[in-house]
Design a protein around this motif. Sequence first.
Motif, PDB file in Angstrom:
ATOM      1  N   UNK A   9       0.812  -1.227   0.000  1.00  0.00           N
ATOM      2  CA  UNK A   9       0.000   0.000   0.000  1.00  0.00           C
ATOM      3  C   UNK A   9       0.835   1.263   0.000  1.00  0.00           C
ATOM      4  N   UNK A  10       0.197   2.355  -0.375  1.00  0.00           N
ATOM      5  CA  UNK A  10       0.868   3.650  -0.337  1.00  0.00           C
ATOM      6  C   UNK A  10       1.033   4.129   1.109  1.00  0.00           C
ATOM      7  N   UNK A  11       1.575   5.365   1.269  1.00  0.00           N
ATOM      8  CA  UNK A  11       1.997   5.804   2.606  1.00  0.00           C
ATOM      9  C   UNK A  11       0.875   5.798   3.636  1.00  0.00           C
ATOM     10  N   UNK A  12      -0.369   6.005   3.212  1.00  0.00           N
ATOM     11  CA  UNK A  12      -1.481   6.019   4.174  1.00  0.00           C
ATOM     12  C   UNK A  12      -2.067   4.638   4.413  1.00  0.00           C
ATOM     13  N   UNK A  17      -6.879   5.397   7.573  1.00  0.00           N
ATOM     14  CA  UNK A  17      -7.476   5.592   8.892  1.00  0.00           C
ATOM     15  C   UNK A  17      -8.834   6.286   8.717  1.00  0.00           C
ATOM     16  N   UNK A  18      -9.816   5.822   9.448  1.00  0.00           N
ATOM     17  CA  UNK A  18     -11.151   6.413   9.325  1.00  0.00           C
ATOM     18  C   UNK A  18     -11.989   5.709   8.276  1.00  0.00           C
ATOM     19  N   UNK A  19     -11.364   4.799   7.516  1.00  0.00           N
ATOM     20  CA  UNK A  19     -12.119   4.000   6.553  1.00  0.00           C
ATOM     21  C   UNK A  19     -12.441   4.700   5.265  1.00  0.00           C
ATOM     22  N   UNK A  20     -11.792   5.839   5.009  1.00  0.00           N
ATOM     23  CA  UNK A  20     -12.062   6.627   3.814  1.00  0.00           C
ATOM     24  C   UNK A  20     -12.032   5.763   2.553  1.00  0.00           C
TER      25      UNK A  20
END
Length: 253
Positions: A9-12, A17-20
């Motif tokens: 996955x990418x950096x996030x 976080x937060x399920x976006x």
Amino acid sequence: MKITFLGTGTSMGVPVAGGFRREELSHDPRNERTRCSVWIQVHGKSILIDAGPEFRIQSIRSRIKKIDHFLITHEHMDHVSGIDDLRVYSYINKAPIPAYTSGQCIESIHKRFDYMFGENKYPGSTSLDLNEVTSSFKLDEEIEVTPLPVQHGDLDILGFRVNDFSYLTDVKHIPDDTLELIKGSKVIALSALRWEPEHPTHLTIPEAVDVLENLDVPEAYLIHMNSYVDHQPTNKKLPDHIKLAYDQLSIKI
Ligand SMILES: [Zn+2]
Ligand SMILES: [Zn+2]
């Protein structure tokens, strides 16, 4: 040689976080991407490239018993924040873990993990033996590692070729000299953030496919994807020899 993608996955991470955007991706376990790292088992040696924030979880699920060598692409936290969790492997080795990266990255790691180095080293913290590498070197008779300089926006970072496997993450531009070093690889992993729009520091999927087609490598995997990339529909749009990697995918060369 066995290659296991510990995280893709990418950096996030995906989902973030937060399920976006979670609700917009198919319910496919391959759409759960921890931060990028790869584990290489070759000639009895265990080699790790990068250690991000989920390294502990990745090491447990892939049952990584030892780490003989640690290669670091660059100092961004999605690639190094798991260094703290490498401590158990320096206990197992009863010696500092040999690590290899650029001079600039070594400087940055000294700052970010100041409690691991020097006279004030915190007892029990990870012991790394950091080595600057600028050209090919051997880990033993049969394992050759070649640093692959690439540009991540304005930041000069490293990919690594380990025998016939080339691993390049967080790439925006690959200089011609580096393309020469990659040639002849049997498998390549290359970062590709999203379909569009262009990004100042990362290749998009179409840009990465272009690079791979020019390189003429028989088998390629994309890594470091964000939460807009749905595994199966994306794979269908890629040329036959290029696939999205996913967490815990293992391949053999
Ligand atoms: Zn990254
Ligand atoms: Zn980065």
